[in-house]
Every structure is written in structure tokens, then in C-alpha cells.
Design an enzyme around this catalytic site. Structure first.
Site, PDB file in Angstrom:
ATOM      1  N   SER A  81      -2.910  -2.882  -6.416  1.00  0.00           N
ATOM      2  CA  SER A  81      -1.603  -2.703  -7.453  1.00  0.00           C
ATOM      3  C   SER A  81      -1.740  -3.738  -8.370  1.00  0.00           C
ATOM      4  O   SER A  81      -2.137  -4.962  -8.072  1.00  0.00           O
ATOM      5  CB  SER A  81      -0.592  -2.794  -6.763  1.00  0.00           C
ATOM      6  OG  SER A  81      -0.534  -1.801  -5.563  1.00  0.00           O
TER       7      SER A  81
HETATM    8  N1  SAH Z   1      -1.742  -2.274  -0.587  1.00  0.00           N
HETATM    9  C1  SAH Z   1      -2.970  -1.753  -1.356  1.00  0.00           C
HETATM   10  C2  SAH Z   1      -2.738  -0.946  -2.340  1.00  0.00           C
HETATM   11  C3  SAH Z   1      -3.449   0.424  -1.969  1.00  0.00           C
HETATM   12  S1  SAH Z   1      -3.423   1.865  -2.991  1.00  0.00           S
HETATM   13  C4  SAH Z   1      -3.544  -3.166  -1.748  1.00  0.00           C
HETATM   14  O1  SAH Z   1      -3.091  -4.123  -1.877  1.00  0.00           O
HETATM   15  O2  SAH Z   1      -4.786  -3.065  -2.385  1.00  0.00           O
HETATM   16  C5  SAH Z   1      -2.697   2.698  -1.621  1.00  0.00           C
HETATM   17  C6  SAH Z   1      -3.333   2.911  -0.526  1.00  0.00           C
HETATM   18  O3  SAH Z   1      -2.791   4.035   0.447  1.00  0.00           O
HETATM   19  C7  SAH Z   1      -4.805   3.634  -0.549  1.00  0.00           C
HETATM   20  O4  SAH Z   1      -5.755   2.778   0.009  1.00  0.00           O
HETATM   21  C8  SAH Z   1      -4.809   4.883   0.018  1.00  0.00           C
HETATM   22  O5  SAH Z   1      -6.049   5.323   0.547  1.00  0.00           O
HETATM   23  C9  SAH Z   1      -3.843   4.737   1.156  1.00  0.00           C
HETATM   24  N2  SAH Z   1      -2.982   5.975   1.804  1.00  0.00           N
HETATM   25  C10 SAH Z   1      -2.739   7.197   1.062  1.00  0.00           C
HETATM   26  N3  SAH Z   1      -2.163   8.061   1.898  1.00  0.00           N
HETATM   27  C11 SAH Z   1      -2.295   7.311   3.163  1.00  0.00           C
HETATM   28  C12 SAH Z   1      -1.537   7.727   4.232  1.00  0.00           C
HETATM   29  N4  SAH Z   1      -1.000   8.889   4.699  1.00  0.00           N
HETATM   30  N5  SAH Z   1      -1.829   6.574   5.172  1.00  0.00           N
HETATM   31  C13 SAH Z   1      -1.873   5.651   5.129  1.00  0.00           C
HETATM   32  N6  SAH Z   1      -2.676   5.137   3.970  1.00  0.00           N
HETATM   33  C14 SAH Z   1      -2.718   5.909   2.939  1.00  0.00           C
END
Ligand code: SAH
Length: 233
Positions: A81
Site C-alpha cells: 500500500s
Molecule cells: N499489508 C500488506 C498489503 C498487501 S495487499 C503490505 O504491507 O504489503 C493485501 C494482501 O492481502 C495481499 O498480499 C493478498 O494476497 C492478501 N489477501 C487477500 N485475501 C486474503 C485472505 N482471505 N486472507 C489473507 N490474506 C489475503
């Protein structure tokens, strides 16, 4: 022989030091221009952003853009993000040093590392094994001992470790998962982007005397929360 071992040790230490301290100026500008100037005030939050080396959480080809005012691609079609969005979500949780925090969507691990500077322990769940493994390697490289991570479906939270003082969701479902509400401790805060694909609302929930209240914060754009079959919640 002793001299050679000493020299190798010195090389490893100075290399780690140099890697963590690269981009110090870019990180300073990110804090000043993207966070402070847009109203992020909490000193502990600003200190965390000044410290965590964001460039170690992005793909090597994006290192030079690590401190830019935007999200960036990571593997599996996901994103790290935008720094400002990470800061808004972190500040709003009003974290105490003793708090236990759940994060859904480990991704690159950057948000978890920011949280780990501000609370007792972070429990972070990621759907994709490869992302979880890679984030885990960076946590080890940076000597974090208060981040616990696992592969799983975050829609269900992490019931074995509940309750949590704060929960942060970094992927977007169309509704707030009931399991997450249940895993909030009394006085707990939950920040989550809710809505359809495209644009969503960042919503803050608070549990007081067992009741959960909701407040809209701002419109945002997050990747969808996926289930194990690749569909979205
Ligand atoms: N917090 C992260 C942002 C990642 S984007 C950072 O600092 O980089 C959101 C993430 O949520 C992605 O990696 C995606 O794979 C994950 N995601 C999507 N659906 C999910 C679920 N049901 N359970 C756990 N993670 C999930």
C-alpha cells in the site's frame, strides 16, 4: 584464519548496516511530505515510518521507487500500500505498547513491521504461501521477534490467538467478516476497507461493552479479499 573470519563477519555486519541505511534521505522526505504535511501527527507512528526500511519490502526492480507516494506491485498480482494509507490506518488504531494486533493480508510485510514498532505483538495472516515466506525472510533479516505469521484465509481471522486489541485488514471484502468482530477484545478497534471492486470505504469499528459501532473514514482502493478458490469475499 581468525583474521579471515573476523573480516567476513565485518563484511556481513557492514553490508547489513549499509542496506538498512540506504535511502535515508528518501525516507525522511516521505515522512515530512507525504505523512506530516497531510496531517499524520502521532509521534510514535512517525518514528516507526522513519525507522522501517521500506525498500527491503519491495521487489528489487522497484527499490528506487520504494518511498514514492504510491502503492507498488509485489508478487502474486498484489500490492504494497501507499505509505500515507498505511499511516492513516496505523494512526487510527491508537496502539498501546501492550497491544496484541492481528493483520489480515501480510503481503510484503511492511505494514506488519510498522505495527511491530508500536505494539507488543503482531499476528499476520496471508493467503499466498510465497508472499508469507518472503515477508518472513525480511522479518528475520531485520531481527523482528514480535511478528508471528502464517498462511491461511484471513476471513476467518486467527481464532487460536484471539482476542486482539486491534485488527487491521489490508485487502477488501464486501462486508465485515463476523469472525473478525468476534475476535476483537473489549475496547478493541478494527480498521477495514469495505466495498465492491474499485472503490471502497475505510471503516473503523470499535467494541464497547460487547457492542460494535462503525464509523466511515475515507474512500480507498485495495485489492480484494480472496478465498482459497480464487473468488472474492
Ligand atoms: N499489508 C500488506 C498489503 C498487501 S495487499 C503490505 O504491507 O504489503 C493485501 C494482501 O492481502 C495481499 O498480499 C493478498 O494476497 C492478501 N489477501 C487477500 N485475501 C486474503 C485472505 N482471505 N486472507 C489473507 N490474506 C489475503
Amino acid at each position: 584464519m581468525k583474521a579471515a573470519i573476523f573480516f567476513l563477519g565485518w563484511l556481513v555486519v557492514t553490508n547489513c548496516y549499509a542496506q538498512n541505511n540506504l535511502f535515508n534521505h528518501e525516507r525522511y522526505l516521505m515522512v515530512e511530505q507525504q505523512l506530516k504535511q497531510r496531517g499524520i501527527k502521532d509521534k510514535r507512528v512517525l518514528a516507526a515510518f522513519s525507522k522501517v526500511p521500506r525498500h527491503l519490502f519491495v521487489l528489487p526492480e522497484y527499490q528506487k521507487q520504494a518511498y514514492a507516494d504510491s502503492p507498488l506491485p509485489i508478487n502474486e498480482g498484489q500490492t504494497i500500500s501507499q505509505p500515507y494509507v498505511v499511516a492513516v490506518m496505523t494512526e487510527i488504531l491508537e496502539l498501546q505498547c501492550s497491544d496484541r494486533v492481528l493483520e489480515i493480508g501480510t503481503g510484503s510485510g511492511y505494514q506488519a513491521a510498522i505495527l511491530a514498532q508500536l505494539c507488543d505483538s503482531v499476528f499476520t495472516v496471508e493467503l499466498f504461501q510465497e508472499l508469507s515466506k518472503k515477508a518472513g525472510q525480511v522479518f528475520t533479516q531485520l531481527n523482528y521477534t514480535n511478528i508471528y505469521y502464517k498462511v491461511g484465509d484471513g476471513y476467518k481471522g486467527w481464532p487460536e490467538k484471539a482476542p486482539f486489541d486491534a485488527i487491521i485488514v489490508t485487502c477488501s471484502p464486501t462486508h465485515v467478516p463476523q469472525a473478525l468482530k468476534e475476535q476483537l477484545a473489549e475496547g478493541g478497534r478494527l480498521i477495514i476497507p469495505v466495498g465492491d471492486r474499485g472503490i471502497q470505504q475505510l471503516v473503523l469499528l470499535r467494541k464497547k461493552k460487547g457492542k460494535v459501532s462503525e464509523k466511515r473514514i475515507l474512500p480507498v482502493r485495495f485489492v480484494p479479499m480472496l478465498n482459497k478458490k480464487g473468488g472474492s469475499y
